[in-house]
Design a protein around this motif. Structure first.
Motif, short mmCIF file in Angstrom:
data_model
loop_
_atom_site.label_atom_id
_atom_site.label_comp_id
_atom_site.label_asym_id
_atom_site.label_seq_id
_atom_site.Cartn_x
_atom_site.Cartn_y
_atom_site.Cartn_z
N ARG A 7 -32.05 20.70 -7.25
CA ARG A 7 -32.60 19.69 -6.18
C ARG A 7 -33.91 19.53 -6.29
NH1 ARG A 7 -30.08 21.15 -0.50
NH2 ARG A 7 -29.71 19.03 -0.22
N LEU A 8 -34.43 20.54 -6.64
CA LEU A 8 -36.24 20.44 -6.63
C LEU A 8 -36.35 19.48 -7.77
CD1 LEU A 8 -37.26 24.07 -5.77
CD2 LEU A 8 -37.61 21.97 -4.40
N MET A 9 -35.92 19.76 -8.92
CA MET A 9 -36.17 18.85 -10.02
C MET A 9 -35.74 17.19 -9.74
SD MET A 9 -34.76 21.16 -13.11
CE MET A 9 -35.31 19.88 -14.52
N ALA A 10 -34.68 17.13 -8.99
CA ALA A 10 -34.09 15.81 -8.64
C ALA A 10 -35.38 15.05 -7.89
CB ALA A 10 -33.06 15.89 -8.09
N ASP A 11 -35.69 15.88 -6.67
CA ASP A 11 -36.76 15.41 -5.75
C ASP A 11 -38.11 15.22 -6.58
OD1 ASP A 11 -35.16 15.54 -3.63
OD2 ASP A 11 -35.57 17.48 -2.96
N ALA A 12 -38.28 15.77 -7.71
CA ALA A 12 -39.46 15.48 -8.58
C ALA A 12 -39.23 14.34 -9.37
CB ALA A 12 -39.93 16.87 -9.13
N GLU A 13 -38.24 13.77 -9.08
CA GLU A 13 -37.81 12.51 -10.01
C GLU A 13 -37.56 12.74 -11.63
OE1 GLU A 13 -40.35 9.21 -9.15
OE2 GLU A 13 -40.13 9.53 -7.21
N CYS A 14 -37.13 14.00 -11.70
CA CYS A 14 -36.41 14.22 -13.04
C CYS A 14 -35.21 13.37 -13.53
CB CYS A 14 -36.24 15.82 -13.16
SG CYS A 14 -37.90 16.76 -13.32
N ILE A 19 -32.48 17.49 -15.96
CA ILE A 19 -31.99 18.66 -15.56
C ILE A 19 -30.77 19.32 -16.18
CG2 ILE A 19 -30.41 18.85 -13.21
CD1 ILE A 19 -31.97 16.58 -11.88
N MET A 20 -30.09 18.56 -16.87
CA MET A 20 -28.89 19.01 -17.71
C MET A 20 -29.43 19.98 -18.61
SD MET A 20 -26.47 16.58 -19.63
CE MET A 20 -25.12 17.19 -20.72
N ALA A 21 -30.49 19.68 -19.35
CA ALA A 21 -31.26 20.49 -20.21
C ALA A 21 -31.69 21.88 -19.56
CB ALA A 21 -32.18 19.94 -21.05
N VAL A 22 -32.16 21.74 -18.52
CA VAL A 22 -32.74 23.00 -17.89
C VAL A 22 -31.62 23.83 -17.40
CG1 VAL A 22 -34.15 23.81 -15.99
CG2 VAL A 22 -34.98 21.89 -17.26
N LEU A 23 -30.85 23.35 -16.83
CA LEU A 23 -29.74 24.17 -16.12
C LEU A 23 -28.52 24.36 -17.08
CD1 LEU A 23 -29.49 22.41 -12.43
CD2 LEU A 23 -30.78 24.37 -13.48
N GLY A 24 -28.18 23.84 -18.17
CA GLY A 24 -27.47 23.88 -19.18
C GLY A 24 -26.06 23.52 -18.96
N HIS A 25 -26.08 22.26 -18.02
CA HIS A 25 -24.70 21.56 -17.53
C HIS A 25 -24.07 20.92 -19.19
CE1 HIS A 25 -24.88 22.00 -13.53
NE2 HIS A 25 -25.96 21.56 -13.40
N THR A 26 -22.88 20.93 -19.16
CA THR A 26 -22.41 20.40 -20.25
C THR A 26 -21.89 19.11 -20.18
OG1 THR A 26 -20.09 21.23 -19.53
CG2 THR A 26 -21.34 22.64 -20.96
N ARG A 36 -28.18 11.98 -7.61
CA ARG A 36 -27.75 11.04 -6.73
C ARG A 36 -28.11 11.28 -5.32
NH1 ARG A 36 -22.93 11.15 -9.98
NH2 ARG A 36 -21.99 12.78 -8.73
N GLU A 37 -27.99 12.86 -5.05
CA GLU A 37 -28.29 13.20 -3.48
C GLU A 37 -29.78 12.72 -3.42
OE1 GLU A 37 -27.66 17.50 -3.53
OE2 GLU A 37 -25.62 16.97 -3.88
N ALA A 38 -30.80 13.11 -4.35
CA ALA A 38 -32.18 12.96 -4.33
C ALA A 38 -32.37 11.24 -4.00
CB ALA A 38 -32.77 13.29 -5.61
N ASP A 39 -31.57 10.30 -4.77
CA ASP A 39 -31.64 9.04 -4.51
C ASP A 39 -31.20 8.54 -3.21
OD1 ASP A 39 -32.61 8.65 -7.17
OD2 ASP A 39 -30.68 8.11 -7.87
N ARG A 40 -30.20 9.28 -2.63
CA ARG A 40 -29.88 8.88 -1.23
C ARG A 40 -30.94 9.39 -0.13
NH1 ARG A 40 -24.57 10.15 -2.76
NH2 ARG A 40 -24.92 12.30 -1.98
N ARG A 41 -31.66 10.56 -0.22
CA ARG A 41 -32.64 10.78 0.39
C ARG A 41 -33.80 10.17 0.33
NH1 ARG A 41 -30.81 15.92 -1.38
NH2 ARG A 41 -32.50 16.15 -2.97
#
Length: 78
Positions: A7-14, A19-26, A36-41
């Motif tokens: 969430r912090l990365m998305a709020d920082a407009e990453c 985000i995928m690279a840092v958190l390791g999402h596949t 999407r959540e950050a864009d809505r906010r």
């Protein structure tokens, strides 16, 4: 803590890829959830700012406001 970091990365407009690279999402979809959540906010905040700006312009002090009432008061006080 992982969700908070996302969430912090998305709020920082990453980007979702960052985000995928840092958190390791596949999958990209997992990371896009944060963006999407950050864009809505951000969109909600922009909408509120626009409404406040419009309201401020609509109710801005105007010397012609009051339909001559202030002129009548000024004449009585003189």
């Amino acid at each position: 803590m992982r969700k908070t970091l996302g969430r912090l990365m998305a709020d920082a407009e990453c980007s979702a890829h960052d985000i995928m690279a840092v958190l390791g999402h596949t999958t990209l979809g997992e990371a896009e959830r944060y963006t999407r959540e950050a864009d809505r906010r951000r969109g909600g905040r922009r909408a509120i700012v626009k409404l406040e700006d419009r309201r401020a312009k609509k109710f801005a002090p105007n010397r012609f406001c009051g339909f001559g009432i202030s002129e009548k008061i000024e004449r009585k006080t003189k």
